[in-house]
Write a protein that holds these residues in place. Structure first.
Motif, PDB file in Angstrom:
ATOM      1  N   ARG A   1       0.866  -1.186   0.000  1.00 40.52           N
ATOM      2  CA  ARG A   1       0.000   0.000   0.000  1.00 40.52           C
ATOM      3  C   ARG A   1       0.898   1.230   0.000  1.00 40.52           C
ATOM      4  O   ARG A   1       1.481   1.590   1.029  1.00 40.52           O
ATOM      5  N   TYR A   2       1.007   1.855  -1.173  1.00 38.73           N
ATOM      6  CA  TYR A   2       1.862   3.036  -1.318  1.00 38.73           C
ATOM      7  C   TYR A   2       1.179   4.261  -0.705  1.00 38.73           C
ATOM      8  O   TYR A   2      -0.034   4.408  -0.794  1.00 38.73           O
ATOM      9  N   PRO A   3       1.984   5.182  -0.157  1.00 37.94           N
ATOM     10  CA  PRO A   3       1.409   6.479   0.248  1.00 37.94           C
ATOM     11  C   PRO A   3       1.428   7.421  -0.969  1.00 37.94           C
ATOM     12  O   PRO A   3       1.273   6.963  -2.102  1.00 37.94           O
ATOM     13  N   ASN A   4       1.636   8.729  -0.782  1.00 36.38           N
ATOM     14  CA  ASN A   4       1.778   9.654  -1.923  1.00 36.38           C
ATOM     15  C   ASN A   4       3.184   9.509  -2.475  1.00 36.38           C
ATOM     16  O   ASN A   4       4.141   9.870  -1.799  1.00 36.38           O
ATOM     17  N   VAL A   5       3.278   8.999  -3.670  1.00 36.38           N
ATOM     18  CA  VAL A   5       4.596   8.736  -4.247  1.00 36.38           C
ATOM     19  C   VAL A   5       4.972   9.885  -5.181  1.00 36.38           C
ATOM     20  O   VAL A   5       4.109  10.410  -5.897  1.00 36.38           O
ATOM     21  N   TYR A   6       6.237  10.269  -5.161  1.00 34.46           N
ATOM     22  CA  TYR A   6       6.708  11.334  -6.057  1.00 34.46           C
ATOM     23  C   TYR A   6       8.087  10.961  -6.566  1.00 34.46           C
ATOM     24  O   TYR A   6       8.749  10.072  -6.015  1.00 34.46           O
ATOM     25  N   GLY A   7       8.528  11.651  -7.607  1.00 36.87           N
ATOM     26  CA  GLY A   7       9.872  11.418  -8.114  1.00 36.87           C
ATOM     27  C   GLY A   7       9.920  11.502  -9.621  1.00 36.87           C
ATOM     28  O   GLY A   7       8.942  11.870 -10.266  1.00 36.87           O
TER      29      GLY A   7
ATOM     30  N   VAL B   1       0.965  16.370  -6.632  1.00 40.92           N
ATOM     31  CA  VAL B   1       1.267  17.763  -6.312  1.00 40.92           C
ATOM     32  C   VAL B   1       2.758  18.086  -6.483  1.00 40.92           C
ATOM     33  O   VAL B   1       3.109  19.181  -6.929  1.00 40.92           O
ATOM     34  N   VAL B   2       3.633  17.126  -6.174  1.00 46.83           N
ATOM     35  CA  VAL B   2       5.071  17.398  -6.302  1.00 46.83           C
ATOM     36  C   VAL B   2       5.420  17.657  -7.769  1.00 46.83           C
ATOM     37  O   VAL B   2       6.129  18.623  -8.095  1.00 46.83           O
ATOM     38  N   ALA B   3       4.915  16.800  -8.662  1.00 42.48           N
ATOM     39  CA  ALA B   3       5.229  16.960 -10.091  1.00 42.48           C
ATOM     40  C   ALA B   3       4.651  18.273 -10.616  1.00 42.48           C
ATOM     41  O   ALA B   3       5.305  18.986 -11.387  1.00 42.48           O
TER      42      ALA B   3
ATOM     43  N   GLU C   1      16.017  15.491  -0.143  1.00 43.58           N
ATOM     44  CA  GLU C   1      16.875  14.843  -1.142  1.00 43.58           C
ATOM     45  C   GLU C   1      16.030  14.345  -2.330  1.00 43.58           C
ATOM     46  O   GLU C   1      16.397  14.518  -3.492  1.00 43.58           O
ATOM     47  N   GLY C   2      14.875  13.759  -2.029  1.00 46.12           N
ATOM     48  CA  GLY C   2      13.987  13.262  -3.089  1.00 46.12           C
ATOM     49  C   GLY C   2      13.496  14.399  -3.976  1.00 46.12           C
ATOM     50  O   GLY C   2      13.435  14.256  -5.208  1.00 46.12           O
ATOM     51  N   LEU C   3      13.203  15.534  -3.355  1.00 53.75           N
ATOM     52  CA  LEU C   3      12.735  16.682  -4.147  1.00 53.75           C
ATOM     53  C   LEU C   3      13.868  17.224  -5.020  1.00 53.75           C
ATOM     54  O   LEU C   3      13.649  17.603  -6.169  1.00 53.75           O
ATOM     55  N   ARG C   4      15.073  17.229  -4.485  1.00 51.34           N
ATOM     56  CA  ARG C   4      16.215  17.689  -5.300  1.00 51.34           C
ATOM     57  C   ARG C   4      16.385  16.800  -6.530  1.00 51.34           C
ATOM     58  O   ARG C   4      16.588  17.276  -7.640  1.00 51.34           O
ATOM     59  N   ARG C   5      16.284  15.488  -6.321  1.00 50.16           N
ATOM     60  CA  ARG C   5      16.432  14.563  -7.454  1.00 50.16           C
ATOM     61  C   ARG C   5      15.296  14.770  -8.468  1.00 50.16           C
ATOM     62  O   ARG C   5      15.509  14.670  -9.670  1.00 50.16           O
TER      63      ARG C   5
END
Ligand SMILES: NC(=O)c1ccc[n+]([C@@H]2O[C@H](COP(=O)([O-])OP(=O)(O)OC[C@H]3O[C@@H](n4cnc5c(N)ncnc54)[C@H](O)[C@@H]3O)[C@@H](O)[C@H]2O)c1
Length: 313
Positions: free
Chosen positions: A167-173, A184-186, A294-298
């Motif tokens: 069960r994934y939460p809000n995934v971004y990348g 929302v991140v994208a 770090e994830g947001l930087r990537r």
């Protein structure tokens, strides 16, 4: 070992495929490219462009005879599920059942099913939500995704098919669609890098559990490797991040010069949700390895090198 990844041209599925290929797995992808992209396809994976509801899927399974399945293909848009619940269920319920039937007939070793911690629990009764939290989805997408979990349990009892539900939460990348309705991140990343205005829905104090896509991919790898990985597992950071905090962090990373506007809150949106992944830690040895900054930087770096390049091509 051969892994059949449905939805392997999509945002999360393609990241899973890349990690599996990197780790020496033979990968077969089925995707109809509704939201997935050809450019996300790993060149070392075999690709079939097909709808998971298509009866031809059974022939492909018979031909490929995979050891494992990682089922990511889905109708993923909450609003579309509300507007057209029949379409949502035809992919998420009947499509899943078609994949399960095809997998059962070739006796796969394990079926990894991707579910959603953000939508199956509904409005949380306590936080963080663990796997025993009541299941009260408040949108058709949450209900249709949850139904797959019931089929898996049943297939284990009836046919002895091992399964892992993540069960994934809000995934971004990297590779999340910056032009979509969700993610929302994208959306913020795309708009900030392009210097476009941003509107935050509501007061921005609503919070979510944001997990980097690479950590989701790693959970799939662990689920293949750990023999006793049977059951349902949340993936999570166990941290609530408000949309305002997310906005501020991204603003800093991108040097965004504008100020966000605030618009009306989205109806039916959960106010606060975050999950605990203690069980995945104990059974799978999984933990978050990439923190939010770090994830947001990537994600921003990927957007600048890939999405912009594509737009200008
Ligand atoms: N993104 C998130 O935050 C999140 C959170 C929880 C769970 N999930 C789950 O993760 C999985 C992947 O989601 P994503 O965010 O990468 O979305 P995505 O839209 O990028 O990926 C879905 C993929 O499935 C494919 N697909 C859709 N319908 C299909 C069909 N009928 N036949 C064959 N292929 C089909 C699409 O072309 C796409 O490549 C989904 O199961 C989703 O429910 C995502």
């Amino acid at each position: 070992m051969k892994v059949f990844v449905t939805g392997g041209a999509g945002f999360i599925g393609s990241n899973v495929v890349d990690l599996l290929v990197e780790n020496g797995y033979e990968v077969v992808i089925v995707d109809n490219l509704t939201s997935g992209r050809q450019s996300n396809l790993n060149p070392k994976a075999k690709f079939y462009q097909l709808d998971i509801r298509d009866p031809q899927l059974h022939e492909i399974f018979q031909h490929e005879r995979p050891d494992f399945v990682s089922h990511h293909a889905a109708q993923v848009d909450v609003r579309k599920s509300v507007a057209d619940p029949m379409h949502d269920a035809s992919i998420n319920v009947l499509g899943t059942l078609n994949v399960l039937e095809a997998a059962r007939k070739v006796s796969v070793k394990r079926f990894i099913y991707i579910s959603t911690g953000g939508a199956v629990y509904g409005e949380p009764e306590y936080l963080p939500c663990d796997e025993n939290h009541p299941i009260n989805p408040i949108c058709q997408y949450g209900a249709s995704k949850h139904l797959g979990e019931h089929y898996l349990y049943m297939y284990q009892v009836m046919y002895g098919m091992n399964y892992t539900v993540l069960r994934y939460p809000n995934v971004y990348g990297p590779r999340q669609d910056p032009h979509g309705e969700a993610g929302v991140v994208a959306i913020f990343t795309g708009r900030m890098v392009e210097g476009e205005p941003i509107t935050i829905n509501g007061d921005g104090e609503q919070s979510r559990d944001f997990l980097y896509v690479g950590d989701c991919a790693r959970a799939n790898l662990l689920a293949l490797r750990v023999d006793h990985a049977n059951g349902i597992y949340n993936l999570a950071t166990s941290q609530a991040t408000s949309i305002n905090e997310l906005y501020q962090t991204l603003k800093k990373i991108t040097d965004y010069p504008l100020e966000a506007a605030y618009g009306p809150a989205k109806l039916g949106e959960t106010r606060h949700i975050y999950l605990t992944a203690d069980k995945a830690g104990q059974h799978l040895g999984w933990e978050q390895t990439v923190n939010l900054e770090e994830g947001l930087r990537r994600t921003v770096a990927h957007y600048k090198t890939h999405e912009r390049a594509k737009a200008s091509a």
